[in-house]
Design a protein around this motif. Structure first.
Motif, short mmCIF file in Angstrom:
data_model
loop_
_atom_site.label_atom_id
_atom_site.label_comp_id
_atom_site.label_asym_id
_atom_site.label_seq_id
_atom_site.Cartn_x
_atom_site.Cartn_y
_atom_site.Cartn_z
N VAL A 159 45.77 33.28 26.10
CA VAL A 159 47.01 32.58 26.42
C VAL A 159 46.81 31.08 26.30
O VAL A 159 47.64 30.36 25.74
CB VAL A 159 47.46 32.95 27.86
CG1 VAL A 159 48.62 32.08 28.27
CG2 VAL A 159 47.83 34.41 27.92
N PHE A 172 49.17 28.95 23.93
CA PHE A 172 50.28 28.21 24.51
C PHE A 172 49.90 26.91 25.22
O PHE A 172 50.71 26.02 25.35
CB PHE A 172 51.00 29.09 25.54
CG PHE A 172 51.69 30.26 24.91
CD1 PHE A 172 52.78 30.07 24.09
CD2 PHE A 172 51.22 31.55 25.12
CE1 PHE A 172 53.42 31.14 23.50
CE2 PHE A 172 51.85 32.62 24.53
CZ PHE A 172 52.95 32.40 23.73
N LEU A 173 48.71 26.87 25.72
CA LEU A 173 48.37 25.73 26.57
C LEU A 173 47.33 24.87 25.89
O LEU A 173 46.47 25.35 25.18
CB LEU A 173 47.84 26.22 27.91
CG LEU A 173 48.73 27.23 28.62
CD1 LEU A 173 48.02 27.78 29.82
CD2 LEU A 173 50.03 26.58 29.00
N PHE A 188 57.35 23.32 27.09
CA PHE A 188 56.80 24.64 27.29
C PHE A 188 57.81 25.78 27.20
O PHE A 188 57.50 26.81 26.63
CB PHE A 188 56.02 24.70 28.61
CG PHE A 188 56.77 25.28 29.74
CD1 PHE A 188 56.64 26.64 30.03
CD2 PHE A 188 57.61 24.51 30.52
CE1 PHE A 188 57.35 27.18 31.07
CE2 PHE A 188 58.31 25.06 31.55
CZ PHE A 188 58.18 26.40 31.82
N PRO A 189 59.03 25.59 27.71
CA PRO A 189 59.91 26.76 27.67
C PRO A 189 60.15 27.22 26.25
O PRO A 189 60.34 28.41 26.02
CB PRO A 189 61.21 26.25 28.28
CG PRO A 189 60.85 25.00 28.99
CD PRO A 189 59.70 24.42 28.25
N TRP A 227 57.69 29.65 25.11
CA TRP A 227 57.89 30.90 25.86
C TRP A 227 59.06 31.70 25.30
O TRP A 227 59.02 32.90 25.26
CB TRP A 227 58.21 30.55 27.32
CG TRP A 227 57.12 30.62 28.32
CD1 TRP A 227 57.28 30.97 29.63
CD2 TRP A 227 55.75 30.33 28.16
NE1 TRP A 227 56.07 30.92 30.27
CE2 TRP A 227 55.12 30.53 29.41
CE3 TRP A 227 54.95 29.93 27.07
CZ2 TRP A 227 53.76 30.35 29.60
CZ3 TRP A 227 53.60 29.73 27.28
CH2 TRP A 227 53.02 29.94 28.52
N VAL A 228 60.12 30.99 24.96
CA VAL A 228 61.35 31.68 24.57
C VAL A 228 61.38 31.95 23.07
O VAL A 228 61.71 33.04 22.63
CB VAL A 228 62.59 30.87 24.99
CG1 VAL A 228 63.85 31.55 24.51
CG2 VAL A 228 62.62 30.71 26.50
N PRO A 263 58.80 34.89 21.43
CA PRO A 263 59.28 36.28 21.48
C PRO A 263 60.59 36.47 20.74
O PRO A 263 60.80 37.50 20.09
CB PRO A 263 59.45 36.58 22.97
CG PRO A 263 59.07 35.38 23.70
CD PRO A 263 58.64 34.33 22.76
N LEU A 264 61.46 35.48 20.81
CA LEU A 264 62.77 35.64 20.18
C LEU A 264 62.62 35.93 18.69
O LEU A 264 63.23 36.84 18.14
CB LEU A 264 63.63 34.40 20.39
CG LEU A 264 65.05 34.50 19.85
CD1 LEU A 264 65.83 35.54 20.62
CD2 LEU A 264 65.77 33.16 19.91
N PHE A 288 61.25 39.37 18.19
CA PHE A 288 62.22 40.40 18.52
C PHE A 288 63.29 40.52 17.44
O PHE A 288 63.68 41.62 17.06
CB PHE A 288 62.91 40.10 19.87
CG PHE A 288 61.98 40.23 21.04
CD1 PHE A 288 60.72 40.78 20.91
CD2 PHE A 288 62.38 39.81 22.29
CE1 PHE A 288 59.86 40.90 21.99
CE2 PHE A 288 61.53 39.92 23.39
CZ PHE A 288 60.27 40.46 23.23
N LEU A 289 63.75 39.39 16.95
CA LEU A 289 64.80 39.45 15.94
C LEU A 289 64.29 40.14 14.69
O LEU A 289 64.99 40.95 14.08
CB LEU A 289 65.32 38.06 15.63
CG LEU A 289 66.19 37.45 16.74
CD1 LEU A 289 66.69 36.08 16.34
CD2 LEU A 289 67.35 38.36 17.08
N LEU A 319 61.90 42.40 14.53
CA LEU A 319 61.80 43.83 14.80
C LEU A 319 63.16 44.48 14.77
O LEU A 319 63.35 45.56 14.20
CB LEU A 319 61.16 44.06 16.17
CG LEU A 319 59.66 43.79 16.27
CD1 LEU A 319 59.20 43.91 17.70
CD2 LEU A 319 58.91 44.79 15.40
N PHE A 320 64.11 43.82 15.39
CA PHE A 320 65.46 44.39 15.43
C PHE A 320 65.99 44.62 14.03
O PHE A 320 66.49 45.69 13.70
CB PHE A 320 66.40 43.45 16.20
CG PHE A 320 67.85 43.73 15.92
CD1 PHE A 320 68.46 44.84 16.46
CD2 PHE A 320 68.59 42.90 15.08
CE1 PHE A 320 69.78 45.13 16.18
CE2 PHE A 320 69.91 43.18 14.81
CZ PHE A 320 70.51 44.30 15.35
N ALA A 323 64.24 47.56 12.17
CA ALA A 323 64.62 48.88 12.67
C ALA A 323 66.08 49.17 12.39
O ALA A 323 66.47 50.30 12.10
CB ALA A 323 64.34 48.97 14.16
N ALA A 324 66.91 48.14 12.46
CA ALA A 324 68.34 48.35 12.25
C ALA A 324 68.60 48.75 10.81
O ALA A 324 69.41 49.64 10.52
CB ALA A 324 69.12 47.10 12.62
#
Ligand code: HEA
Ligand code: HEA
Ligand code: CUA
Ligand SMILES: [Cu+2]
Lengths: 292, 142, 208, 532
Positions: free
Chosen positions: A28, A32-33, A49-50, A53-54, A57-58, A61-62, A64-65, A68-69
């Motif tokens: 980690v 990230f640090l 930092f946020p 973090w955001v 993954p976003l 995730f997009l 992957l979505f 699969a879609a």
């Protein structure tokens, strides 16, 4: 007043960090640090930092979505030349009908290399047509048709399961999909109905005595399917169970109240005194012929 | 509370009159041939009536932000329910299949008849049921 | 950030009122959610069977329905006045208004009962004997479910309002304006629900 | 100093009529523990049956009743009330420096509703059980099931009202009863988590309640909006059920996250990383959690377009969860970590929740779910989150606050041993289920083809270890009530108002009015700085 003191009592002594957690934390840290000292505290106050973090993954995730879609949409786009097969699910069996009228039970024969489209509905509860080897599954909903398509690529036998819970014998509502070479399949498709001889007479009687009025697949009366009954375990509503044999079928016809199948009401009339033993045998033979 | 009115009950009376007028409007408009707009008009009027009731009778006028928020949140959730479900219902094309539900002739209360009541399906009972490991004919195919 | 409040806030009456009001509003929010599936089912039916729904709605008794709406709206106004009276310290007036409110509620239920009776006789009850076609049965199922659950709420409301009327009639009142305000909120909510049910169930398809 | 709340009265009556939130919490503890072991007993038989491929132990119908009972009990009678109603009831007022909840008698009423509903469900079981699965899908549940569906629905309905009242109580309490100085962003994350949970309880549960009423009407009168013969739609039920039940899974995990956020900073001696982000993430999960229910219906026949929307939203709801996992990890970074029992549970929670959550994303991936839905992969997914995650966190919380609740210390070595045993047994039980699910074994099968036997046997072996693991705390915690060392006020040197009062606390929670002047989790302060 007791507020938290930093000097620690013997009951509570900090220990070196668990060795197992070290690599995780270092990972980690690397991602990230940055920096040393109280890096996290500093980072927490920094504005950057946020986003790490955001956004990280976003993005994942997009991606992957979308992947699969795209695949999923394909599952719902059957090719126009797909070979149709009609599927009716009933507690607890699969009934399939090919376009030339050939029927099968708990078994589906398909040619290799040709898209097959299943047009499916259920007569009672919701069931689900699931062939793990093909990675396909679709619920069968009463009152409407749902569809599913696939192309078998290799000859062989594959398991068919019912994946949506549908009552007592949900776990037994299985079968197989047989993928055949196209020529072989064409031959199979043309073969006649296997019912012959005594069994054929039994089938006649089955209709004449009105059994089919309740037990046929299309019947609106809630009665158990008799196909393949011989040798199958049967559950009774009082908790007993047995393996169906000829005597049991005979009893069921003459003394239907003796063994009431679980999940059904005791509405079957007795045929005692109305049916000769010959007829009984023929019917039993017919029921046997419906087995595999 | 600060704006204590001099004439009590005045506000309630005025709101009541408003409500009655709206009721007349909504009932009357129902006979105008407006097509789909009938429903829209009805719902807008209903919303206006509810707003009157909420703002004056239920004192949302004097209420703090928190209470106002709470008053709206359930509506908001219902909107979510409807709009997301709409993504299904408005995009489904259903091929209806003939289906006659097998009406079970069981007791009118739909609960199990005397059968399962007599012999409770307890676990101990089930343990004894099948004497020998049943061969699962269904799975012999592979 | 919002200011913190002293410990044991329930000791202070206005704090108690604040907790009560907030609690009641949260409760009303749950009540609205409780009706959610019924509205949802209605919406589904409207989408699926627009004509059958309109036809079925025409079978309802719009005159009695409108009259009932007027009754309930009036009761709500009386309730608001009762709360106001209690705040002004006019307890006698408040008690009388409460009595009138509860009475209107009872009249509403009686009218509703008459409607149900007619509908039962007309074979609109969605059982096997129903005279209606597919979508219409669905409509009347929802009609009875919605008005039935609403009536249940009204019964609760009437009971509480009547209890307050009785408890306030004595020499020493057993409630304060704050508590009455909470009852009022509930009553108005039941009224507001009806305001939506009326057009949805009675006014559909009148012009068609 | 005032007598502790435990000494306020010893008679049974004094417990059953109490309005003290701490005593009500203990009532909840008792009931929840009982229901957990009933649900666990059902799981035990399930795993015994599944140890081998054929149906040997119980009949198909019995098995169906067992997993239904297991699911219903574990979800509604154990996990949903576990952390909020038991730990939350005990701690929420103390953490915000109040004497009780806003409506103490309502709180007691909640408990009675809960127990009453629970007994209805148990009665249905004793009468012969229900065999619909915990999801009650129609038309099976309305037309075909020959079991005690209506009574069970009624029980769940009543328990639902208990949930609603508890949620309402918490919301009002947090809004109106915080101690002086305790601003929203000084609230412990446990309070935030329970607050958000309460929002879900209050907004989602009523929908379930009415849906169950409609289901019961349909079953009793054979008319309903879910019945295709009337033009109804079975999928309508699924939409409504999951509109509740997906948010309900966050009811089951948010409080667990709250517990982890208390334990981890304490035993890492670190301030929680990104406090505000943690609070926002909690709210984010609660809100977005309402938007994803359709991911349970990808192969049900719902519109493809709807599936696309729900899948995308399901990925989005994972982002706040990811933030939380990252922040817990960052909190551990360079902390001086003590691996005491609560910490072991909390770390177990983080790890297993992550595995469960990431496999949730497998399921949220449309094409993958077509294969995986209704297989053991799903079963493994939710047990990883609910058992590996939430139950671990619940046990961690029980250990962490045990000194406060009971006034005694639990035996630390046993605590750690149980935590390790549970962790190990848990993974052995449920990891094979991912594999067997991916191979295509459907769920709710009492007998299955032979090729799945090895993995199932492993799973059953793990379950027996798990059972021992769960029995251990029952034994040693009971032991510690009588023989454990007396606990000090603040044995863990934890921050948080609840540690400022005696262990066990007096009836009114605090001897003097607590004052919150600092940030929560001020573990980074040392020495004199720590004092106000
Ligand atoms: C507490 C309970 C709980 C929780 C919190 C969740 C959380 C999630 N669940 Fe799960 N779920 C259940 C309980 C729960 N679930 C139950 C009981 C069922 C079955 C019901 C039944 O049919 O009986 C079910 C079923 C279920 C399905 C349907 C499966 C099917 O039947 O076909 C799906 C599909 O999308 C799903 C998805 C998710 C997702 C995306 C999350 C997300 O919220 C998870 C988010 C968390 C993380 C993602 C982990 C942390 C993230 C990181 C560490 C970041 C790094 C990761 C990456 C970059 C990938 N769940
Ligand atoms: C909070 C929720 C929760 C919890 C804690 C658990 C805990 C466990 N669950 Fe379950 N489970 C569900 C929620 C939960 N489950 C749900 C919702 C379903 C879906 C139901 C459905 O399909 O409708 C399900 C389904 C489910 C299945 C699938 C059944 C099927 O589809 O056919 C299995 C199979 O292995 C299983 C196993 C277990 C095991 C081994 C545990 C273990 O963790 C339990 C460990 C506890 C104990 C073992 C108790 C210890 C006590 C004793 C040892 C005393 C025993 C006493 C006697 C035997 C007299 N669960
Ligand atoms: Cu058919 Cu399960
Ligand atoms: Cu979900």
């Amino acid at each position: 007043m007791a507020c938290s003191k930093a000097s620690l009592t013997p009951a509570f002594r900090p220990r070196p960090i668990a060795a197992a957690y070290r690599p995780v934390l270092d990972g980690v840290n690397a991602i990230f640090l940055t920096g040393q000292g109280d890096a996290t505290a500093r980072l927490a106050r920094s504005a950057g930092f946020p986003y790490a973090w955001v956004v990280t993954p976003l993005v994942i995730f997009l991606a992957l979505f979308a992947w699969a879609a795209a695949e999923y949409v394909r599952i719902y786009r059957p090719p126009p030349d797909a070979m149709p097969v009609f599927v009716v699910a009933k507690q607890w069996m699969w009934k399939l009908e090919h376009s030339n009228g050939k029927r099968e039970i708990d078994e589906l024969h398909v040619p290799v290399g040709r898209p097959v489209r299943l047009i499916m509905t259920s007569q009672d509860a919701i069931h689900s047509f699931f062939v793990p080897a093909f990675r396909i599954k679709q619920d069968l909903v009463p009152g409407r048709y749902t569809t599913l398509w696939f192309t078998a690529t290799r000859a062989g036998e594959y398991r068919l399961f019912c994946a949506e819970y549908c009552g007592s014998d949900h776990a037994m509502m299985g079968g197989r999909v047989v993928a055949m070479e196209p020529a072989q399949f064409a031959r199979w498709l043309e073969e006649g109905s296997p019912v012959a001889g005594l069994a054929a007479r039994g089938f006649e009687l089955f209709r004449r005595y009105g059994c089919s009025g309740c037990h046929a697949a299309g019947s609106t009366v809630h009665a158990p399917a008799l196909e393949g009954l011989l040798g199958r375990p049967v559950q009774f509503s009082d908790g007993r169970s047995l393996i169906a044999d000829e005597a049991y079928i005979r009893d069921s016809i003459l003394l239907p109240r003796k063994d009431v199948v679980a999940g059904f009401d005791a509405i079957m009339p007795s045929f005692a005194g109305q049916m000769s033993e010959e007829d009984l045998m023929a019917i039993v033979e017919y029921i046997r012929s419906t087995g595999r | 509370m600060s704006a204590r009115k001099h004439r009590p009950y005045r506000r309630a009376l005025r709101v009541w009159i408003g409500l009655m007028l709206l009721l007349a409007a909504t009932t009357g408009s129902a006979w105008l041939p407006l097509g789909a707009w009938n429903s829209v008009v009805n719902l807008v009027i209903a919303a206006a009536k509810v707003l009157l009731v909420a703002v004056f009778f239920m004192h949302l006028r004097d209420a703090g932000g928190l209470v106002r928020l709470v008053a709206c949140v359930a509506l908001f959730m219902l909107v979510l329910l409807f709009s997301l479900a709409a993504s299904d219902y408005l995009n489904r094309h259903i091929d209806p299949a003939p289906w006659q539900p097998p009406r079970q002739g069981s007791s009118s209360f739909g609960e199990p008849g005397q059968l399962s009541l007599n012999v409770p399906q307890t676990v101990e009972h089930g343990v004894e049921v099948i004497p020998e490991p049943a061969a699962l004919a269904d799975f012999d195919c592979a | 950030m919002s200011a913190a409040r002293p410990l044991d806030t329930l000791a202070a009456p206005e704090q108690r009122a604040q907790a009560g009001t907030l609690g009641m509003w949260v409760f009303l929010a749950t009540e609205l959610m409780f009706f959610g599936p019924l509205f949802f089912g209605y919406w589904y039916g409207r989408l699926q069977f627009p004509d059958a729904f309109a036809a079925a709605s025409r079978e309802t008794d719009v005159v009695l329905g409108a009259a009932n709406t007027a009754l309930l709206l009036t009761s709500s106004a009386l309730m608001a006045a009762a709360v106001e009276a209690a705040q002004l310290g006019a307890r006698r007036i408040a008690v009388r208004l409460l009595g009138a409110t509860a009475a209107l509620g009872v009249v509403f239920l009686v009218v509703k009962g008459v409607e149900y009776h007619h509908e039962w006789q007309a074979g609109l009850f969605p059982g096997d004997a129903s005279v209606l076609v597919t979508g219409g049965r669905l409509f009347f199922l929802l009609y009875f479910a919605m008005t039935g659950v609403h009536a249940l709420h009204l019964v609760i409301g009437i009971t509480v309002v009547a209890a307050f009327a009785v408890a306030g009639a004595g020499a020493k009142p057993r409630w304060g304006p704050g508590q009455l305000g909470l009852v009022g909120l509930y009553w108005h909510f039941v009224d507001a629900l009806w305001i939506f049910l009326f057009p949805l169930l009675y006014l559909l398809g009148r012009s068609g | 100093m005032a007598a502790s709340y435990l000494e306020e009265g010893y008679s049974l009556g004094s417990w059953l009529t109490t309005s003290d939130h701490k005593r009500i919490a203990l009532l909840y503890f008792a009931a929840i523990t009982a229901f957990f072991f009933i649900g666990g007993a059902a799981a035990t038989i399930i795993r015994l049956e599944l140890a081998t491929a054929p149906d040997e132990l119980v009949s198909a119908d019995t098995y169906n009743r067992l997993f239904t009972a297991h699911g219903v009990i574990m979800v509604w009678l154990f996990l949903i009330p576990s952390i909020p109603s038991a730990l939350g009831n005990f701690l929420m007022p103390m953490m915000i420096g109040a004497r009780d909840l806003a409506f103490p008698r309502l709180n007691l009423a909640s408990w009675y509703l809960y127990v009453g509903g629970g007994l209805m469900i148990i009665t249905a079981l004793v009468l012969g059980g229900v065999d619909t699965g915990w999801t009650f899908y129609t038309p099976y549940s309305t037309l075909f099931s020959n079991s005690h569906v209506v009574l069970t629905l009624a029980g769940v309905f009543v328990v639902g009202f208990s949930s609603i009242l508890t949620g309402l109580n918490f919301i009002v309490t947090v809004h109106t009863m915080r101690a002086p100085g305790l601003t929203w962003f000084r609230l412990p994350l446990f309070v935030w988590a329970n607050y958000a949970t309460s929002l879900i309880l209050v907004l989602a549960t009523p929908v379930l309640a009415m849906t169950l009423v409609l289901l019961a009407i349909e079953r009793i009168f054979q008319v309903g909006i879910f019945d295709p013969a009337l033009g109804g739609d079975p999928l309508l039920f699924q939409h409504l059920f999951w509109f509740y039940s997906h948010p309900a899974v966050y009811i089951m995990v948010l409080p667990a996250m709250g517990v982890a956020s208390e334990i981890i900073p304490c035993f890492a001696r670190r301030r929680i990383f990104g406090y505000r982000f943690m609070a926002y993430a909690i709210l984010g999960i609660a809100v977005i959690g309402f938007l994803v229910w359709g991911h349970h219906m990808f192969v049900s026949g719902q519109a493809v377009y709807a599936s696309l929307a729900f899948s995308l939203l399901s990925f989005l709801v994972a982002i706040p969860s990811a933030i939380k996992v990252f922040n817990w990890t960052a909190t551990l970074y360079k902390g001086s970590i003590t691996l005491s029992a609560p910490m072991l549970y909390a770390l177990g929670f983080v790890g297993l929740f992550t595995i469960g959550g990431v496999t949730g994303l497998y399921l949220a991936s449309l094409a993958l779910d077509v294969h995986l839905t209704d297989t053991y992969f799903v079963v493994a997914h939710f047990h990883y989150i609910m058992v590996g995650g939430s139950v671990m966190a619940y046990l961690g919380g029980v250990h962490f606050w045990w000194p406060k609740i009971s006034g005694r210390m639990y035996p630390e070595m046993w605590g750690r041993a149980a935590a390790v045993l549970i962790f190990f047994g848990f993974n052995l039980t449920f990891f094979p289920q991912y594999l067997v699910g991916a191979q295509g074994m459907p769920r709710r099968y009492h007998a299955y083809p032979e090729e799945f036997e090895l993995l199932n046997a492993l799973s059953s072996a793990g379950a027996s270890i798990l059972a021992v693991g769960y029995l251990l705390p029952l034994v040693y915690l009971a032991w510690s009530l009588f023989y454990g060392a007396r606990a000090e006020r603040n044995p863990w040197q934890a921050s948080g108002l609840e540690w400022q009062t005696a262990s066990p606390p007096p009836k009114d929670n605090f001897d003097s009015e607590p004052l919150a002047v600092r940030e929560p989790y001020d573990y980074w302060l040392t020495g004199d700085e720590a004092r106000p």
